[in-house]
Write a protein that holds these residues in place. Structure first.
Motif, short mmCIF file in Angstrom:
data_model
loop_
_atom_site.label_atom_id
_atom_site.label_comp_id
_atom_site.label_asym_id
_atom_site.label_seq_id
_atom_site.Cartn_x
_atom_site.Cartn_y
_atom_site.Cartn_z
N GLN A 130 0.82 -1.20 0.00
CA GLN A 130 0.00 0.00 0.00
C GLN A 130 0.86 1.26 0.00
N LYS A 131 0.27 2.36 -0.46
CA LYS A 131 0.92 3.66 -0.32
C LYS A 131 0.83 4.08 1.16
N ASN A 132 1.90 4.68 1.65
CA ASN A 132 1.89 5.15 3.04
C ASN A 132 1.56 6.65 3.12
N ARG A 133 1.68 7.24 4.29
CA ARG A 133 1.29 8.64 4.50
C ARG A 133 2.24 9.61 3.79
N GLY A 134 3.33 9.09 3.21
CA GLY A 134 4.22 9.93 2.43
C GLY A 134 4.08 9.69 0.93
N GLY A 135 3.05 8.90 0.55
CA GLY A 135 2.81 8.64 -0.86
C GLY A 135 3.76 7.62 -1.47
N GLU A 136 4.43 6.83 -0.63
CA GLU A 136 5.39 5.84 -1.11
C GLU A 136 4.88 4.42 -0.89
N TYR A 190 -2.95 7.96 2.96
CA TYR A 190 -2.53 8.34 1.62
C TYR A 190 -3.49 9.36 1.01
N ALA A 191 -4.79 9.20 1.25
CA ALA A 191 -5.78 10.15 0.74
C ALA A 191 -5.54 11.54 1.30
N VAL A 192 -5.24 11.63 2.59
CA VAL A 192 -4.94 12.93 3.22
C VAL A 192 -3.70 13.54 2.59
N TRP A 193 -2.67 12.72 2.41
CA TRP A 193 -1.43 13.21 1.78
C TRP A 193 -1.70 13.71 0.36
N LEU A 194 -2.46 12.96 -0.40
CA LEU A 194 -2.77 13.33 -1.78
C LEU A 194 -3.54 14.65 -1.82
N TYR A 195 -4.50 14.81 -0.92
CA TYR A 195 -5.28 16.05 -0.83
C TYR A 195 -4.36 17.23 -0.52
N GLU A 196 -3.46 17.03 0.44
CA GLU A 196 -2.54 18.11 0.82
C GLU A 196 -1.61 18.48 -0.33
N GLN A 197 -1.16 17.49 -1.08
CA GLN A 197 -0.30 17.78 -2.24
C GLN A 197 -1.05 18.60 -3.28
N LYS A 198 -2.30 18.25 -3.52
CA LYS A 198 -3.11 19.00 -4.49
C LYS A 198 -3.34 20.43 -4.02
N GLN A 199 -3.58 20.61 -2.72
CA GLN A 199 -3.80 21.96 -2.18
C GLN A 199 -2.53 22.80 -2.28
N LYS A 200 -1.38 22.18 -2.05
CA LYS A 200 -0.10 22.91 -2.16
C LYS A 200 0.15 23.35 -3.59
N ARG A 201 -0.15 22.45 -4.55
CA ARG A 201 0.02 22.82 -5.95
C ARG A 201 -0.93 23.95 -6.35
N LYS A 202 -2.15 23.87 -5.83
CA LYS A 202 -3.14 24.90 -6.12
C LYS A 202 -2.71 26.25 -5.56
N THR A 203 -2.22 26.24 -4.32
CA THR A 203 -1.75 27.48 -3.69
C THR A 203 -0.54 28.03 -4.43
N GLY A 204 0.37 27.13 -4.82
CA GLY A 204 1.55 27.55 -5.57
C GLY A 204 1.20 28.18 -6.90
N ALA A 205 0.21 27.60 -7.59
CA ALA A 205 -0.21 28.14 -8.88
C ALA A 205 -0.87 29.50 -8.72
N GLU A 206 -1.68 29.65 -7.66
CA GLU A 206 -2.33 30.94 -7.42
C GLU A 206 -1.31 32.02 -7.08
N THR A 207 -0.30 31.65 -6.30
CA THR A 207 0.77 32.61 -5.96
C THR A 207 1.54 33.03 -7.19
N ALA A 208 1.84 32.04 -8.06
CA ALA A 208 2.57 32.35 -9.30
C ALA A 208 1.77 33.28 -10.18
N ASN A 209 0.44 33.07 -10.27
CA ASN A 209 -0.41 33.94 -11.08
C ASN A 209 -0.44 35.35 -10.55
N MET A 210 -0.46 35.50 -9.22
CA MET A 210 -0.49 36.83 -8.60
C MET A 210 0.79 37.60 -8.92
#
Length: 381
Positions: free
Chosen positions: A234-240, A356-376
């Motif tokens: 299984q994938k663990n809490r670090g996505g590995e 793993y689901a929590v980790w995946l959600y957090e990764q998506k949120q970080k990418r979303k925040t990073g993209a919004e910051t880059a756009n600003m």
């Protein structure tokens, strides 16, 4: 960041709303709560395709009861749907086509033969793959039965040991046929000659029912029962990828398979392997190699088919310690660990997909925040 929501996608077992693994989903809901993860359960039949709303099943850990509620789509979907021959499975295909763009923890794995061919493209996996052919005509069976004293016939999409046949060539030149029918009932052993063999198999419609012919591995214990090992990766809490556990399975008396649903029993891997190989150093080496192999297979299949969060590998280990991959199951149960007395492994097996689901959600949120910051940064003053 908000609370992540996970939807567990499953299928009703009949038209009266019977749901498989409901007690497991209740445990997952409880475990998810401690992780800050909200969980609900649904089937394709619960989805309104026009409004994109879900009539979800929700478990209340405090009241220990289930209720229904209309929900929006979750942030992530955990697909637990197993193959059925029903209109419900056709409805699942419609759901996957319409909502395939959403975030799934696990994509669909292909049939047994496609997975076999995919792994066979890599030289490092080939020594661990029993020779397997798709049954097209009698020559496919004849080729393997000449080459190996033991072969298995398996449905390409079968589960739980249903419809599997074992054919052993005896020293007298006769063939011993054993197996289970589609209801998992044990078929009485029959001895036949080569001509009688093909006649006996005719009623199984091997080509129409899409069967595989596979090299057999001798796995009978001194008491005559067959055994193998179920490894959960299984994938663990670090996505590995990580091996959560591996337990032995011992088939019922007279059974050609070790499946627990067919009357088999579970055992600790090291105990069973120690009785089988009887050399502690070899056992330690085999366990380590099996775990490395399991992680390697999971990572490669994910690379081949898209995101996955867990796989069960059915492994055979011969007297020499050679590891053989019999089958890959993308929707594994966890009960083998409870039956083997490994409660902590069972707990981890339930919790890891949620972590793993929590980790995946957090990764998506970080990418979303990073993209919004880059756009600003690029917006003009």
């Amino acid at each position: 960041m908000g609370q992540p929501v996970l939807g567990i996608l499953t299928l009703y077992l009949n038209d009266r709303g019977l749901m498989e693994e409901k007690p497991i989903y209740a445990r997952m809901t409880e475990a998810g709560k401690s992780l800050g993860l909200e969980i609900f359960v649904f089937t394709p039949a619960d989805v309104n395709f026009e409004t994109n709303r879900i009539h979800a099943h929700q478990y209340d850990p405090t009241a220990k009861s289930w209720s229904r509620r209309w929900r929006s789509f979750p942030h992530m979907i955990y697909d637990r749907c197993r193959i059925q021959k029903s209109h419900r499975f056709a409805q699942l295909g419609q759901f996957r086509r319409k909502y395939g763009h959403l975030t799934f923890l696990n994509r669909v794995l292909r049939n047994k033969y496609t997975v076999y061919k995919t792994l066979g493209r890599e030289e490092r996996f080939r020594p661990h793959l029993p020779l397997t052919r798709l049954y097209e005509n009698q020559s496919d069976l004849a080729e393997l039965i000449r080459k190996y004293p033991l072969i298995y016939l398996k449905p390409i999409n079968g589960t739980g040991g249903r419809g599997i046949l074992r054919i052993e060539r005896e020293q007298t030149g006769t063939f011993l046929i054993q197996g289970r029918d589609q209801s998992r009932r044990i078929i009485s052993p029959r001895r036949v000659g080569l001509t009688g063999l093909h006649g006996r198999l005719a009623k199984w419609n091997l080509k129409e029912n899409r069967y595989l012919v596979q090299q057999g591995i001798q796995l009978k214990l001194p008491n005559g029962r067959v055994h193998d090992y179920r490894m959960l990766v299984q994938k663990n809490r670090g996505g590995e990828w990580e091996v959560t556990g591996c337990a032995g399975r011992i088939g019922a008396s007279g059974s050609i398979t070790s499946n627990l649903h067919g009357g088999g029993q579970a055992a600790k891997m090291r105990t069973l392997l120690g009785d089988w190989i009887r050399n502690e150093d070899t056992v330690t080496s085999v366990v380590r190699k099996a775990e490395e192999f399991g992680v390697d297979v999971a990572a490669y299949l994910e690379k081949s088919y898209g995101r996955l969060c867990e796989l069960a590998l059915d492994l055979a280990i011969d007297r020499k310690g050679q590891i053989w991959l019999l089958e890959v199951n993308p929707k594994p149960s966890r009960e083998v660990f409870i039956q083997a007395g490994e409660r902590e492994t069972y707990r981890r097996a339930i919790v890891r997909p949620l972590e793993y689901a929590v980790w995946l959600y957090e990764q998506k949120q970080k990418r979303k925040t990073g993209a919004e910051t880059a756009n600003m940064r690029h917006e003009p003053d």
